[in-house]
Design an enzyme around this catalytic site. Sequence first.
Site: not given
Length: 286
Positions: A55, A99, A122
Amino acid sequence: MPQEKLILDGSRVAQDIKDRLYPRVERLAANGVVPCLATILVGDDPASATYVRMKGNACRRLGMESVRVDLGKDTTTEQLLETIRRLNEDPAVHGILLQHPVPHQIDERAAFDAIQPEKDVDGVTTLGYAQTAFGFADYPSCTPAAIIAILDYYKIPIEGKHAIVVGRSPILGKPVSAMLLNRNATVTVCHSKTKELDRIVGLGDIVVAAVGKPRFIQGGWLKEGAVVLDAGYNEGNVGDVDYEACLAKASAITPVPAGVGPVTIATLLKHTVDAAEKYGIAASES
Ligand code: NAP
């Protein structure tokens, strides 16, 4: 005549998304704003470390910034919340990605919900999920959004189709089910307690695999001509579907790698650019 197979090329879809981001990043730079994604990795899971690295690299290739925060595996919830608060307050950071998964001692939901909604690129907060379910999220979860983007890129109809989603995690199975429902699919969500999974999968015009088990979905389960989207990413570059066997039955299928994965990353970049356009310019002027 044998049916032609469509390999749903995620790299191509991702490139299409990124091509449209370059001019936007340039315009932002002209206004003194460099879109910046902060990634937080807790612990030392090698797969998660790879995702975070990918990323960060993707950001740099597009002329964006990325800030990486690495926290030890013994980090407490409070320490993680403190890191998130700091990133929330940093005007140079436009998107925050924690994450998943985090070590078991951490309250992951509390950590996700600590992310400021404006930076929740996200779609992991409770609010982001609710907005996705209602169909008006600014930033739906990236992997579900990537799955929809692939279907749209290849003009595969969703409305009226029976979609079977195998998996119900809050970042993948549940939001993609909601998004498919919002696009007028008839959606069946399966999970570890589902009975007769093979029979249910066999009803699907569209099958989304989000299980986390290598080669789990069997070709023999599929209806002839099903469209298969494999969100799985397991050790050895293996998806959640038995690719060769599913390819034989499917009319269209995403490979692993180069399927859902690159589109997920491109979607994350897009959401970060969206956030920088929405909030970054105002912050740089204040
Ligand atoms: P997760 O949180 O572990 O959820 C897995 C889901 O699969 C759960 O809902 C679980 O059911 C269900 N399941 C497990 N065993 C099953 C069985 N035998 N039959 C039916 N359902 C079963 O995983 P996740 O985070 O959603 O990730 C799923 C996959 O997507 C993984 O391979 C992950 O690496 C991949 N992933 C890929 C991307 C990408 O960018 N491509 C991004 C995120 C995740 P219960 O709810 O009943 O436990």
